[in-house]
Design a protein around this motif. Structure first.
Motif, mmCIF file in Angstrom:
data_model
loop_
_atom_site.group_PDB
_atom_site.id
_atom_site.type_symbol
_atom_site.label_atom_id
_atom_site.label_comp_id
_atom_site.label_asym_id
_atom_site.label_seq_id
_atom_site.Cartn_x
_atom_site.Cartn_y
_atom_site.Cartn_z
ATOM 1 N N LEU A 58 -34.418 -8.144 69.836
ATOM 2 C CA LEU A 58 -33.271 -8.985 70.191
ATOM 3 C C LEU A 58 -33.542 -10.472 69.987
ATOM 4 N N VAL A 59 -34.463 -10.803 69.103
ATOM 5 C CA VAL A 59 -34.850 -12.213 68.941
ATOM 6 C C VAL A 59 -33.705 -13.074 68.426
ATOM 7 N N ALA A 60 -32.671 -12.467 67.857
ATOM 8 C CA ALA A 60 -31.526 -13.250 67.368
ATOM 9 C C ALA A 60 -30.840 -14.004 68.495
ATOM 10 N N VAL A 61 -31.054 -13.568 69.744
ATOM 11 C CA VAL A 61 -30.418 -14.242 70.877
ATOM 12 C C VAL A 61 -30.880 -15.701 70.975
ATOM 13 N N ARG A 62 -32.043 -15.985 70.442
ATOM 14 C CA ARG A 62 -32.543 -17.362 70.487
ATOM 15 C C ARG A 62 -31.713 -18.307 69.629
ATOM 16 N N GLY A 63 -30.918 -17.749 68.739
ATOM 17 C CA GLY A 63 -30.056 -18.585 67.899
ATOM 18 C C GLY A 63 -28.814 -19.090 68.606
ATOM 19 N N ALA A 64 -28.559 -18.568 69.816
ATOM 20 C CA ALA A 64 -27.408 -19.028 70.603
ATOM 21 C C ALA A 64 -27.834 -20.297 71.346
ATOM 22 N N THR A 65 -27.639 -21.422 70.720
ATOM 23 C CA THR A 65 -28.204 -22.691 71.220
ATOM 24 C C THR A 65 -27.546 -23.197 72.492
ATOM 25 N N ASN A 66 -26.369 -22.653 72.831
ATOM 26 C CA ASN A 66 -25.677 -23.077 74.048
ATOM 27 C C ASN A 66 -25.812 -22.051 75.168
ATOM 28 N N LEU A 67 -26.705 -21.087 74.986
ATOM 29 C CA LEU A 67 -26.857 -19.994 75.938
ATOM 30 C C LEU A 67 -27.377 -20.508 77.281
ATOM 31 N N ARG A 68 -26.729 -20.050 78.356
ATOM 32 C CA ARG A 68 -27.120 -20.471 79.702
ATOM 33 C C ARG A 68 -27.550 -19.312 80.587
ATOM 34 N N LEU A 69 -27.039 -18.103 80.307
ATOM 35 C CA LEU A 69 -27.315 -16.964 81.170
ATOM 36 C C LEU A 69 -27.387 -15.683 80.349
ATOM 37 N N VAL A 70 -28.428 -14.891 80.609
ATOM 38 C CA VAL A 70 -28.560 -13.558 80.012
ATOM 39 C C VAL A 70 -28.483 -12.536 81.139
ATOM 40 N N GLN A 71 -27.661 -11.509 80.942
ATOM 41 C CA GLN A 71 -27.485 -10.435 81.918
ATOM 42 C C GLN A 71 -28.050 -9.144 81.333
ATOM 43 N N THR A 72 -29.001 -8.538 82.035
ATOM 44 C CA THR A 72 -29.497 -7.243 81.582
ATOM 45 C C THR A 72 -28.609 -6.123 82.135
ATOM 46 N N GLN A 73 -28.742 -4.948 81.536
ATOM 47 C CA GLN A 73 -28.068 -3.765 82.076
ATOM 48 C C GLN A 73 -29.060 -2.844 82.770
ATOM 49 N N SER A 74 -30.258 -3.329 82.978
ATOM 50 C CA SER A 74 -31.313 -2.547 83.623
ATOM 51 C C SER A 74 -31.796 -3.284 84.866
ATOM 52 N N THR A 75 -32.443 -2.544 85.745
ATOM 53 C CA THR A 75 -33.041 -3.167 86.926
ATOM 54 C C THR A 75 -34.226 -4.035 86.516
ATOM 55 N N GLY A 76 -35.036 -3.497 85.604
ATOM 56 C CA GLY A 76 -36.172 -4.253 85.101
ATOM 57 C C GLY A 76 -35.727 -5.327 84.124
ATOM 58 N N PHE A 77 -36.512 -6.388 84.054
ATOM 59 C CA PHE A 77 -36.190 -7.474 83.121
ATOM 60 C C PHE A 77 -37.452 -7.924 82.394
ATOM 61 N N ASP A 78 -38.378 -6.974 82.196
ATOM 62 C CA ASP A 78 -39.639 -7.265 81.524
ATOM 63 C C ASP A 78 -39.388 -7.948 80.185
ATOM 64 N N ALA A 79 -40.074 -9.027 79.932
ATOM 65 C CA ALA A 79 -40.085 -9.742 78.657
ATOM 66 C C ALA A 79 -38.796 -10.506 78.360
ATOM 67 N N VAL A 80 -37.768 -10.364 79.191
ATOM 68 C CA VAL A 80 -36.520 -11.093 78.924
ATOM 69 C C VAL A 80 -36.700 -12.599 79.121
ATOM 70 N N PRO A 81 -37.323 -13.068 80.208
ATOM 71 C CA PRO A 81 -37.526 -14.518 80.329
ATOM 72 C C PRO A 81 -38.305 -15.105 79.154
ATOM 73 N N GLU A 82 -39.308 -14.378 78.677
ATOM 74 C CA GLU A 82 -40.073 -14.857 77.528
ATOM 75 C C GLU A 82 -39.225 -14.864 76.271
ATOM 76 N N LEU A 83 -38.314 -13.903 76.152
ATOM 77 C CA LEU A 83 -37.439 -13.831 74.981
ATOM 78 C C LEU A 83 -36.538 -15.045 74.879
ATOM 79 N N VAL A 84 -35.922 -15.456 76.004
ATOM 80 C CA VAL A 84 -34.894 -16.489 75.951
ATOM 81 C C VAL A 84 -35.418 -17.881 76.275
ATOM 82 N N GLY A 85 -36.622 -17.985 76.833
ATOM 83 C CA GLY A 85 -37.166 -19.300 77.149
ATOM 84 C C GLY A 85 -36.775 -19.777 78.535
ATOM 85 N N LYS A 86 -37.456 -20.826 78.988
ATOM 86 C CA LYS A 86 -37.319 -21.280 80.369
ATOM 87 C C LYS A 86 -35.978 -21.928 80.690
ATOM 88 N N ASP A 87 -35.213 -22.331 79.668
ATOM 89 C CA ASP A 87 -33.942 -23.011 79.931
ATOM 90 C C ASP A 87 -32.823 -22.053 80.318
#
Length: 315
Positions: A58-87
């Motif tokens: 899902l690395v293409a999500v990094r191309g959304a330069t105005n992204l503010r919030l990512v919502q998972t559909q799972s309880t776990g969120f392993d690796a998602v913060p690293e995917l989208v960055g600290k902002d």
């Protein structure tokens, strides 16, 4: 926080399920792999990630330069913060899968302590093989994790007349009695006949169930993992299960998917489920209900539920 007005869902079916969107909000369809449909990439402020997809795809999500919030559909969120960055803020689907995962955990326990997997194999061979199995009544059961799913497992196991020990991050008393600290696990392991893992995977829980803990469990004990694969040391697990000393029943693995030819596939004491914990017919209406609440909140500038990491862009 500032209002969020542009959101994408991973497929049209889920977009339809949460429609109509709140007033002033626009939605598009984006699987976070190709190009979004219905909105422009640079407009997207919130993304609902696909379900049961490897985060590395899902690395293409990094191309959304105005992204503010990512919502998972799972309880776990392993690796998602690293995917989208600290902002970028991250919210989970905590609660959506609790009932389904808990019922699978109990099902795996029952299947193992009643020899159901062996009976299935005997059926395929036409082999009538009456045997005495441990059963669940009067067994000493440990549950590692006292969050939402851990509580649902506790509630479902209570009528089975088990002797239950719960483990949390620290020792304490709650409304259901004593919670042992995870630092007590090794000392208490010799008295546990069933060990159920339902903790998030992080640095503190990586290989929490290691060779030392497994060696301390009594002969015939069952390890049930409905958490994340790396919570259990796979090499140590293979060694103990292959020896015939321990049994395992697991919904999650490390690596995952479990590769063809992996030794666990052929071990008679192993029961393997392909990460189906939350994947029941209860999932679609429950995730849709959560997402409707999330979209209603962010469209009004209100912090949504289950925020596990607040990014600098959420405001």
């Amino acid at each position: 926080m500032e209002q969020i007005t542009v959101v994408t869902l991973p497929d049209q079916k889920l977009l339809d399920a949460v429609s109509p969107l709140p007033e002033g909000m626009r939605g598009g369809v984006w699987d976070c792999v190709g190009r979004p449909a219905g909105v422009e990439l640079e407009e997207i402020q919130m993304v609902v990630l696909p379900y049961a997809t490897r985060i590395g795809n899902l690395v293409a999500v990094r191309g959304a330069t105005n992204l503010r919030l990512v919502q998972t559909q799972s309880t776990g969120f392993d690796a998602v913060p690293e995917l989208v960055g600290k902002d970028v803020a991250v919210a989970s689907a905590s609660g959506v899968h609790a009932a389904a995962t808990a019922e699978l955990a109990v099902g795996l326990v029952l299947a193992s302590v009643r020899g159901i997997a062996e009976s299935v194999r005997d059926q395929a061979k036409g082999h009538w093989n009456p045997s005495r199995w441990p059963g669940l009544a009067d067994r000493k059961v440990g549950i590692i994790g006292v969050g939402g799913i851990g509580e649902e497992i506790r509630r479902r196991l209570d009528p089975f007349e088990v002797e239950m020990t719960r483990f949390g991050s620290r020792s304490r008393i709650d409304e259901h009695g004593r919670v042992r600290g995870i630092d007590e696990l090794l000392a208490l392991a010799p008295g546990l006949e069933v060990l159920i893992c339902i903790v998030p995977h992080n640095e503190s829980t990586h290989h929490l169930i290691n060779a030392e803990v497994m060696a301390a469990l009594p002969d015939g004990a069952v390890i049930v993992n409905v958490a994340r694969g790396p919570v259990v040391d796979t090499d140590a697990l293979v060694a103990e299960v292959a020896s015939g000393r321990l049994r395992m029943a697991s919904d999650v693995f490390d690596p995952e998917p479990l590769p063809a030819g992996h030794p666990l596939w052929k071990l008679p004491n192993a029961l393997i489920v392909p990460h189906n914990g939350g994947n029941t017919n209860a999932f679609p209406p429950r995730i849709a209900a959560l997402l409707k609440r999330q979209l209603a909140a962010v469209s009004r500038g209100i912090l949504p539920e289950n925020v596990v990491r607040t990014g600098t862009r959420l405001g």
